[in-house]
Design a protein around this motif. Structure first.
Motif, PDB file in Angstrom:
ATOM      1  N   ALA A  71      47.564  30.091  35.364  1.00 32.89           N
ATOM      2  CA  ALA A  71      48.522  31.057  34.841  1.00 32.89           C
ATOM      3  C   ALA A  71      47.854  32.065  33.901  1.00 32.89           C
ATOM      4  O   ALA A  71      48.134  33.265  33.955  1.00 32.89           O
ATOM      5  CB  ALA A  71      49.653  30.328  34.107  1.00 32.89           C
ATOM      6  N   VAL A  72      46.940  31.580  33.042  1.00 35.41           N
ATOM      7  CA  VAL A  72      46.233  32.486  32.127  1.00 35.41           C
ATOM      8  C   VAL A  72      45.345  33.449  32.915  1.00 35.41           C
ATOM      9  O   VAL A  72      45.267  34.645  32.616  1.00 35.41           O
ATOM     10  CB  VAL A  72      45.402  31.681  31.111  1.00 35.41           C
ATOM     11  N   ALA A  73      44.672  32.933  33.955  1.00 34.88           N
ATOM     12  CA  ALA A  73      43.839  33.795  34.796  1.00 34.88           C
ATOM     13  C   ALA A  73      44.688  34.839  35.509  1.00 34.88           C
ATOM     14  O   ALA A  73      44.294  36.017  35.616  1.00 34.88           O
ATOM     15  CB  ALA A  73      43.068  32.945  35.807  1.00 34.88           C
ATOM     16  N   ASP A  74      45.851  34.436  36.006  1.00 30.19           N
ATOM     17  CA  ASP A  74      46.738  35.391  36.667  1.00 30.19           C
ATOM     18  C   ASP A  74      47.249  36.443  35.688  1.00 30.19           C
ATOM     19  O   ASP A  74      47.386  37.631  36.036  1.00 30.19           O
ATOM     20  CB  ASP A  74      47.919  34.652  37.307  1.00 30.19           C
ATOM     21  N   LEU A  75      47.538  36.027  34.463  1.00 29.01           N
ATOM     22  CA  LEU A  75      47.938  36.992  33.442  1.00 29.01           C
ATOM     23  C   LEU A  75      46.834  38.019  33.207  1.00 29.01           C
ATOM     24  O   LEU A  75      47.098  39.221  33.049  1.00 29.01           O
ATOM     25  CB  LEU A  75      48.257  36.266  32.129  1.00 29.01           C
ATOM     26  N   MET A  76      45.602  37.551  33.193  1.00 24.51           N
ATOM     27  CA  MET A  76      44.468  38.441  32.972  1.00 24.51           C
ATOM     28  C   MET A  76      44.353  39.457  34.105  1.00 24.51           C
ATOM     29  O   MET A  76      44.085  40.645  33.875  1.00 24.51           O
ATOM     30  CB  MET A  76      43.183  37.616  32.846  1.00 24.51           C
ATOM     31  N   VAL A  77      44.568  39.015  35.335  1.00 25.63           N
ATOM     32  CA  VAL A  77      44.508  39.925  36.473  1.00 25.63           C
ATOM     33  C   VAL A  77      45.622  40.967  36.383  1.00 25.63           C
ATOM     34  O   VAL A  77      45.399  42.168  36.575  1.00 25.63           O
ATOM     35  CB  VAL A  77      44.613  39.152  37.805  1.00 25.63           C
ATOM     36  N   LEU A  78      46.830  40.527  36.070  1.00 24.99           N
ATOM     37  CA  LEU A  78      47.965  41.449  36.017  1.00 24.99           C
ATOM     38  C   LEU A  78      47.803  42.480  34.901  1.00 24.99           C
ATOM     39  O   LEU A  78      48.119  43.665  35.080  1.00 24.99           O
ATOM     40  CB  LEU A  78      49.260  40.654  35.818  1.00 24.99           C
ATOM     41  N   VAL A  79      47.324  42.035  33.745  1.00 27.54           N
ATOM     42  CA  VAL A  79      47.192  42.943  32.608  1.00 27.54           C
ATOM     43  C   VAL A  79      45.982  43.861  32.770  1.00 27.54           C
ATOM     44  O   VAL A  79      46.046  45.060  32.504  1.00 27.54           O
ATOM     45  CB  VAL A  79      47.100  42.142  31.297  1.00 27.54           C
ATOM     46  N   ALA A  80      44.852  43.295  33.216  1.00 29.08           N
ATOM     47  CA  ALA A  80      43.615  44.074  33.289  1.00 29.08           C
ATOM     48  C   ALA A  80      43.513  44.922  34.545  1.00 29.08           C
ATOM     49  O   ALA A  80      42.725  45.864  34.580  1.00 29.08           O
ATOM     50  CB  ALA A  80      42.400  43.140  33.207  1.00 29.08           C
ATOM     51  N   ALA A  81      44.272  44.610  35.577  1.00 28.71           N
ATOM     52  CA  ALA A  81      44.207  45.386  36.819  1.00 28.71           C
ATOM     53  C   ALA A  81      45.481  46.187  37.058  1.00 28.71           C
ATOM     54  O   ALA A  81      45.438  47.387  37.311  1.00 28.71           O
ATOM     55  CB  ALA A  81      43.940  44.462  38.004  1.00 28.71           C
ATOM     56  N   GLY A  82      46.622  45.506  36.965  1.00 28.98           N
ATOM     57  CA  GLY A  82      47.872  46.172  37.313  1.00 28.98           C
ATOM     58  C   GLY A  82      48.277  47.263  36.350  1.00 28.98           C
ATOM     59  O   GLY A  82      48.559  48.399  36.756  1.00 28.98           O
TER      60      GLY A  82
END
Length: 382
Positions: A71-82
């Motif tokens: 979940a933390v990794a997915d948050l990082m993808v959403l915030v840093a990419a999206g």
């Protein structure tokens, strides 16, 4: 230095400036709306996953430790990419400067790679817990899961440091700034191949083999542990003792059936997470790999938007899967939402009386005996 389109850059962020079609208002409106919708839902869902595991005692299991890491990794993808994708699309140029280019690229790849490592970790943990229950008593523990998670993050963080030396701010064909390649695009082929092998192909191969073995045990193999010795001792007891033992035996079989059903449900849920990871990452991974071999990369804007949407959807959909397929996560999510609406006069009361406690629905069977619960498979069910 070779000019490269922003859409073909390692960050894969910008939605504007590389092609005349990208300037169309329709494309920008659709892309910004879609990215905001997916990322917004994903951020809320993954934050809820982290919170319910951290604040609910009975949700602290080895499997859930890996799900928190995911979940933390997915948050990082959403915030840093999206989210930078949206701002870059609206501004039409890179607005985060050189430090932003390095940091955003780094955190994108860190989140992407940790997510695949977390999937591999909980797959291996499920395999040991189900196929080797005796060994699982010492190997499948929360403390061990935390150590493995820390090693995954530390190792991946070191590996991703490479990207600090591979990207830089460039001036595009229309004199706009872009975060892109520092050297010729052809030199990135070994890096993309290594990423593709380590963080996509390998996790899927491991998951395919291990879930096959898990399925053989759960759905084909024996469904209950041997009870020959207990049966023989039961035959030698008196009538009243026999009746008592019979009730205990029935209770034990009932718990075993419940444990088996719980294990099957958890395995199905995690298998769905793996399948979605494979399906939703396939377009992006394939596009990057193919473009690495092509002299003129394929940069159709709508297909690129589709690839990005799939990546963001993969990071956003896991909490939905947990809610649909796990009773404990569903109850924990509902409890977390109720806590936010709790009356101020009750917030000072102990957790057991405020409605913010886990409740009986979140307590694993056999909680009084963690060893037995681990063997029966109830303590580690999400």
């Amino acid at each position: 230095m070779e000019n490269s389109s922003r859409l073909d850059s390692p960050t894969n962020i910008s939605l504007a400036g590389a092609d005349t079609g990208l300037a169309l208002l329709e494309y920008k409106a659709v892309s910004v709306f879609l990215v905001l919708l997916i990322c917004g839902a994903g951020i809320v869902g993954n934050v809820m996953v982290v919170l319910v595991v951290l604040i609910t005692r009975d949700m602290k299991t080895p499997t859930n430790c890996y799900l928190v890491s995911l979940a933390v990794a997915d948050l990082m993808v959403l915030v840093a990419a999206g989210l930078p994708n949206v701002s870059d699309s609206l501004a039409g140029t890179w607005v985060y400067g050189h430090a932003g280019c390095l940091g955003i690229t780094y955190f994108q790849y860190l989140g992407i790679n940790v997510s695949s490592c977390s999937i591999t970790a909980f797959t291996v943990e499920r395999y040991i817990a189900i196929c080797h229950p005796i060994r699982a008593q010492t190997m499948c523990t929360v403390s061990r899961a935390k150590r493995i998670t820390a090693l995954v993050w530390a190792g991946t963080a070191i590996y991703c440091l490479l990207w600090f030396f591979l990207v830089d701010i460039n001036v595009g064909p229309r004199q706009h700034l872009e975060c892109g390649y520092k050297v010729s695009r052809n030199l990135y082929l070994p890096i993309y191949l290594l990423d593709f092998a380590l963080f996509f192909v390998t996790p899927l191969l491991v998951a395919t083999v291990l879930y096959g073995l898990i399925g053989r045990v759960l759905f084909i193999g024996p469904v209950s542990p041997p009870v020959t010795g207990a049966t023989e001792r039961w035959k030698d007891r008196s009538g009243r003792e026999r009746n008592g033992a019979g009730g205990s035996q029935a209770s034990s079989h009932s718990r075993a059936r419940g444990a088996l059903a719980s294990r099957k449900q958890v395995t199905k849920m995690l298998a769905v997470v793996v399948v979605l990871f494979a399906v939703l990452w396939m377009p992006y991974r394939t596009l990057v790999l193919v473009n690495s071999f092509m002299a003129r990369p394929y940069l159709d804007p709508w297909f690129l938007l589709f690839c990005r949407a799939c990546v963001y959807a993969n990071s956003a959909i896991n909490p939905v899967i947990y809610n649909l397929m796990s009773r404990k996560f569903r109850a924990a999510f509902a409890t977390l939402c109720k806590c936010g609406r709790e009356e101020p006069s009750r917030r000072g009361l102990p957790p057991a009386t405020t409605g913010c406690s886990a409740g009986r629905d979140l307590q694993p069977l056999g909680r009084g005996n963690p060893r037995r619960a681990l063997v029966e498979g109830t303590a580690d069910a999400p």
